[in-house]
Design an enzyme around this catalytic site. Structure first.
Site, PDB file in Angstrom:
ATOM      1  CG  ASN A  93       2.809   2.654  -1.535  1.00 20.26           C
ATOM      2  OD1 ASN A  93       2.723   2.737  -0.316  1.00 20.26           O
ATOM      3  ND2 ASN A  93       1.747   2.534  -2.313  1.00 20.26           N
ATOM      4  NE  ARG A 426       3.022  -1.531  10.706  1.00 26.44           N
ATOM      5  CZ  ARG A 426       4.291  -1.454  10.339  1.00 26.44           C
ATOM      6  NH1 ARG A 426       5.043  -0.491  10.841  1.00 26.44           N
ATOM      7  NH2 ARG A 426       4.812  -2.325   9.488  1.00 26.44           N
ATOM      8  NE  ARG A 456      10.908  -3.992   6.717  1.00 27.25           N
ATOM      9  CZ  ARG A 456      10.596  -5.107   6.065  1.00 27.25           C
ATOM     10  NH1 ARG A 456       9.544  -5.143   5.299  1.00 27.25           N
ATOM     11  NH2 ARG A 456      11.351  -6.180   6.195  1.00 27.25           N
ATOM     12  CG  HIS A 486       1.500  -9.280  11.641  1.00 24.17           C
ATOM     13  ND1 HIS A 486       0.454  -9.660  10.821  1.00 24.17           N
ATOM     14  CD2 HIS A 486       1.800  -8.010  11.290  1.00 24.17           C
ATOM     15  CE1 HIS A 486       0.152  -8.663   9.999  1.00 24.17           C
ATOM     16  NE2 HIS A 486       0.943  -7.652  10.265  1.00 24.17           N
ATOM     17  CE1 TYR A 519      -3.733   2.352   6.724  1.00 23.68           C
ATOM     18  CE2 TYR A 519      -3.029   0.285   7.696  1.00 23.68           C
ATOM     19  CZ  TYR A 519      -2.723   1.501   7.125  1.00 23.68           C
ATOM     20  OH  TYR A 519      -1.414   1.867   6.936  1.00 23.68           O
ATOM     21  NE  ARG A 612      -3.849  -3.345   0.881  1.00 22.04           N
ATOM     22  CZ  ARG A 612      -2.588  -3.086   1.249  1.00 22.04           C
ATOM     23  NH1 ARG A 612      -1.865  -2.227   0.564  1.00 22.04           N
ATOM     24  NH2 ARG A 612      -2.051  -3.688   2.288  1.00 22.04           N
ATOM     25  CG  HIS A 640      -4.880  -3.812   6.648  1.00 19.67           C
ATOM     26  ND1 HIS A 640      -4.933  -4.185   7.971  1.00 19.67           N
ATOM     27  CD2 HIS A 640      -3.575  -3.835   6.308  1.00 19.67           C
ATOM     28  CE1 HIS A 640      -3.701  -4.408   8.418  1.00 19.67           C
ATOM     29  NE2 HIS A 640      -2.858  -4.208   7.438  1.00 19.67           N
TER      30      HIS A 640
END
Length: 741
Positions: A93, A426, A456, A486, A519, A612, A640
Site C-alpha cells: 500500500n 481489471r 493503474r 470504471h 474482495y 474502508r 470493496h
C-alpha cells in the site's frame, strides 16, 4: 538463532502514530471537540456557512488507513501468517501511495500548479505531514516484523536465517545454486570516471557495494541489482519434519558471493537500498485511435520517473548514503533508514506457506440459493433463475464462479444469445471470462468489450489481453476520451419466444475470478426492462457517439451520480430527525457530498458512513455533525462494495455500484449505480450497513478530532464479533427458500 532479537513490549500499541495536522479557525470546546464561534442556537439554517476546517486531509487520512492495516498485523488475536500478510499489504500500500500520491503532489509543487487542499493545508505542509507520518509508520512497521512477528514465526518453526548461521553444507549448496541460477543474471555496475552512476529502477532492491583496490587502496562504489524475477526467499531443505521452514534472503546469498562478481577487489562493505519513483501515468487522449500505442510508450517511460523515496539499511555508512542522495537527487527528508530486510512486500511468500493452523480457517464460497440447481448433478440455468427473480450477490460469500462467471459462460454457449457487452477494468489474462467472450465471438455472437487499459498498475496486463480479444474477433473499445471506464457492467441480449430479452449484471467489483475470492463486493443480476434499456444506451455511449443519452433507472457518472445522490441526501435532510442516510464506500472526500451530509446532520437526520479507506468527514462535531457516525472495518477480505441507502427498512431507497465519493470517480470516470427494487433485498442492504455500524462489531471509530480509535474488545475485555466471520457462518448455513413466481 534467527534474525530476530527479543521483542520489545511497545510495538503492539494501538494509539495513532499519524496525528492530524493542527486544526485552525475554530475554537475548542472544553471536552476537546469543536464548536463554531458564536453558535448559540440549535435551529438548523440551510443557508448557514459551514466552518472552513470541516474537512480532514485526504493524504493524512490515507496514512491513517494504512495504520489500521498495521494494527491488524500487530494484533495477537489474528492468525500469525495473516499478520505476516498484513505486514506485506502495508508495505505494498505504501509503495503505491508514494508512487502516485506523493509523486503527484511533488510534481504539482514543482510545476507551480499545486493549491491549498480542502483541509486548509498548503501543499508543502501536506508533504511535511506525510513525511512525518510515513517515517513513524515505516519505523513501526519494520520494528513490528523484527521484534514481534519475526520471533513469533521463529517460534513456529518458520525462521529467517543469516548466511553466517548456515552450516558449511548449506553454504556449499547455496553456493552451487548461486553459480548456476543467480550469477548468470547479475550485472554488477561500478562507478568511476569511465562508468557513470547507474540508473536505479523503481522498487528494485539493490546492493550498494564498497570495494577497495588492493593495488591502490582506493575505495570504489558498485551497485548490484537483486534480480526481481528470482524468488526473494530461498527455502533450505528441512531435516526436522513437516513443520519446520528455514528461509534465506536472496540478497544475503548474493552478498556472500560478491568476490565472484568482483575478482581481484576487496569487498569492504555491503548495504541494501531501494528507490521509489513517480510511476503515475500521463497520456494524451486527444487521439483515441492511438491510445493503446501512447500508453505502451508511457509505460516504457514510467521506470524513469524522478525518485520520491529512498529506503536504506539502517547500518549504512553516512558517506555511502551521501553518495546515493547526491546521485539520486533525493532530499534528506525522503530518506528512510530501516532495519533489514527492506521491502517487506516479499512477506506474501511467507504468508502463503501451507500452515493451516497459522492461517484463517478455510473458507469456501457457496452458490447463491437462487442459482443452485435442484438436482446437484445438473448445471444451473442462470438465465432462467434471473428470469424468475432479481438475484442480489454478495461476494466472496456467494461464489463468483457459480454466479457471474457462470452467467457469462452460459450466455457465451447459448445459441439464442445474440450479443454480449461487457466492461473490463481489471481481470486476469487466463480468466474464464476472457475465454467465454472469445468463444462467444467465435460462435458468431456480437461481442463488445469496453477495456480500461489505463487501470493503474494493470496497464500492461490489460493491453495484453485486449489484443488477445481483438485477435479473436471481439469488438474492443477503450471507453471515452478523458474518462476512465470504471463501471462494472455486463449486458446479454437473448432471442426468446416473446422477443428480445436483456439480462444485466451491475456490480461493485471487477470481473476478476482471483480477486473475487478476496474482495467483498455486491452484484445484481436482473431482467428489469428499464435497467436493460439503460445499459444498452450506456454501452452505445461507450462504443459510439451518444453524448446526450438519458437513463431511467441508473445513476451514471460523470453526469448524474453526484447530483442524484445530493438530491437523495437533501430529501432525507428535509425529513429532519426522521431522515436516515447510510453509505458504505471505500473512500469519501468529495466536498459537495460531504457538505450535503453535514447539512443533513445539522437538520437532525442520522448519517452513518462505513468507509474502508480515506475519509474527509469529521463526525460528532457539536452543531455540525452531531448525528453523524463514521466507522471502518478491515479484515481477511478487502471491503470493496459501495452501498447508498436513504430511509429505513424495506421502504428505503438503495443503490449499489462502482463509485466512491471522490472527484476522480464523480468527474473523471464512467461509473454506474443501480437501484435495488426487491424490498427484501433493500432491507438486507440496510441491515448490512447497520450491522457494520453496530457497537457489537469490531471496527474503528472516527472521532471529531480526526483520529481513528479501534473498538475490538467489549467492557469485559472479550473480543467483539467479527462481521466477516458472521457472514461466512450465515451464508454457509442458508437454505433455498421457496421461489417467488
Amino acid at each position: 538463532m534467527s534474525l530476530h532479537p527479543a521483542p520489545t513490549p511497545d510495538i503492539v500499541e494501538s494509539a495513532s502514530v499519524v496525528p492530524l495536522p493542527t486544526i485552525r479557525g475554530r475554537s475548542r470546546a472544553a471536552n476537546g471537540r469543536f464548536i463554531r464561534a458564536g453558535a448559540t442556537s440549535a435551529v438548523y439554517d440551510p443557508a448557514e456557512a459551514l466552518p472552513s476546517d470541516r474537512f480532514l486531509d485526504r493524504e493524512i487520512s490515507w496514512l491513517q488507513f494504512n495504520e489500521r492495516v498495521l494494527q491488524l498485523a500487530a494484533d495477537p488475536a489474528v492468525p500469525l501468517l495473516e499478520r505476516t500478510r498484513f505486514l506485506a499489504i502495508f508495505a505494498s500500500n505504501l509503495d503505491e501511495f508514494f508512487m502516485v500520491r506523493v509523486a503527484g503532489l511533488k510534481r504539482r509543487i514543482a510545476t507551480g500548479i499545486a493549491t491549498r487542499s480542502a483541509s486548509g493545508l498548503e501543499p508543502r505542509e501536506v508533504l511535511d505531514e506525510i513525511s512525518l507520518g510515513a517515517h513513524r509508520l515505516m519505523e513501526r512497521h519494520a520494528a513490528l516484523f523484527r521484534d514481534v512477528v519475526g520471533p513469533a514465526l521463529d517460534g513456529e518453526g518458520i525462521t529467517l536465517v543469516r548466511w553466517e548461521e548456515l552450516t558449511d553444507k548449506e553454504q556449499s549448496t547455496l553456493g552451487e545454486m548461486f553459480r548456476s541460477t543467480v550469477y548468470p543474471v547479475l550485472t554488477p555496475l561500478a562507478v568511476d570516471p569511465a562508468h557513470p552512476f547507474p540508473y536505479i529502477s523503481g522498487l528494485s532492491l539493490n546492493l550498494a557495494v564498497i570495494l577497495i583496490s588492493p593495488q591502490t587502496g582506493r575505495e570504489h562504489f558498485a551497485r548490484v541489482k537483486v534480480p526481481p524475477l528470482l524468488p526473494r526467499f530461498i527455502e533450505l531443505p528441512s531435516e526436522d519434519g513437516l513443520y519446520t521452514t528455514r528461509l534465506v534472503l536472496l540478497e544475503e546469498v548474493i552478498a556472500a558471493h560478491l568476490d565472484v562478481l568482483f575478482p581481484g577487489m576487496e569487498v569492504h562493505e555491503t548495504f541494501t537500498f531501494r528507490v521509489t519513483r513517480n510511476e503515475d501515468l500521463e497520456v494524451e487522449e486527444d487521439d483515441a485511435e492511438n491510445l493503446l500505442t501512447a500508453l505502451e510508450k508511457e509505460l516504457t517511460r514510467r521506470r524513469f520517473g524522478p525518485p520520491v523515496r529512498l529506503e536504506v539499511e539502517q547500518e549504512m555508512d553516512d558517506h555511502v548514503l551521501d553518495l546515493l542522495t547526491r546521485e539520486l537527487r533525493v532530499h534528506p527528508a525522503e530518506v528512510y533508514r530501516l532495519p533489514s530486510p527492506l521491502d517487506l512486500t516479499a512477506l506474501n511468500i511467507v504468508a502463503d506457506l501451507d500452515r493451516t493452523e497459522l492461517s484463517y480457517p478455510t473458507f469456501l464460497p457457496t452458490t447463491h440459493p437462487a442459482l443452485a440447481p435442484v438436482e446437484r448433478s445438473a448445471a444451473a440455468d442462470i438465465l432462467a433463475a434471473v428470469r424468475s427473480e432479481d438475484v442480489l450477490l454478495h461476494h466472496p460469500y456467494d461464489s463468483f464462479s457459480t454466479s457471474v462467471q457462470a452467467f457469462i459462460g452460459q450466455a457465451a454457449n447459448d445459441p439464442q444469445v445474440l450479443a454480449i457487452k461487457q466492461t473490463l477494468y481489471r481481470t486476469s489474462g487466463d480468466s474464464p471470462i476472457i475465454d467465454a467472450l472469445i468463444d462467444a465471438a467465435a460462435s458468431g455472437k456480437q461481442v463488445l468489450a469496453v477495456v480500461e487499459i489505463k487501470a493503474r498498475f494493470d496497464e500492461e496486463n490489460n493491453i495484453s489481453w485486449a489484443r488477445k480479444l481483438e485477435h479473436a474477433g471481439v469488438h474492443v473499445v477503450y471507453g471515452m476520451v478523458g474518462l476512465k471506464t470504471h463501471a462494472k457492467l455486463c449486458l446479454v441480449v437473448r432471442q426468446e419466444a416473446g422477443g428480445l430479452r436483456r439480462y444485466c449484471h451491475v456490480g461493485t467489483g471487477n470481473y476478476n475470478p482471483k480477486t473475487a475470492r478476496l474482495y467483498e463486493d455486491l452484484g445484481l443480476l436482473t431482467c428489469d426492462e428499464a435497467i436493460g434499456e439503460d445499459l444498452t444506451r450506456l454501452f452505445n455511449q461507450l462504443s459510439g457517439m451518444a453524448p446526450k443519452s438519458k437513463f431511467k433507472r441508473l445513476l451514471v457518472a460523470p453526469r448524474s451520480v453526484r447530483s442524484g445522490l445530493l438530491e437523495l441526501i437533501k430529501a432525507e435532510a428535509d425529513k429532519g430527525s426522521a431522515g436516515a442516510i447510510r453509505i458504505k464506500v471505500n473512500s469519501i472526500v468529495d466536498e459537495a457530498v460531504c457538505d450535503a451530509l453535514y447539512r443533513a446532520s445539522m437538520a437532525g437526520a442520522s448519517v452513518d458512513v462505513l468507509v474502508r479507506g480515506i475519509c474527509a468527514l469529521r463526525p460528532g462535531v457539536p452543531g455540525l455533525s452531531e448525528t453523524m457516525r463514521v466507522r471502518s472495518i478491515l479484515g481477511r477480505f478487502l471491503e470493496h462494495s459501495r452501498i447508498f441507502a436513504f430511509g429505513n427498512g424495506k421502504n428505503a431507497t438503495v443503490y449499489l455500484g462502482s463509485a466512491d465519493m471522490m472527484h476522480r470517480n464523480l468527474d473523471r470516470r464512467v461509473e454506474a449505480l443501480v437501484p435495488i427494487a426487491d424490498r427484501d433485498q433493500v432491507k438486507a442492504m440496510v441491515n448490512l450497513i447497520d450491522r457494520g455500524m453496530s457497537d457489537k462489531i469490531a471496527s474503528w471509530h472516527l472521532d471529531a478530532e480526526g483520529q481513528w480509535l479501534r473498538h475490538h474488545l467489549d467492557a469485559e475485555g472479550e473480543p467483539l464479533a467479527d462481521l466477516q466471520s458472521e457472514f461466512i457462518a450465515s451464508y454457509g448455513a442458508r437454505r433455498r427458500p421457496g421461489r417467488r413466481r
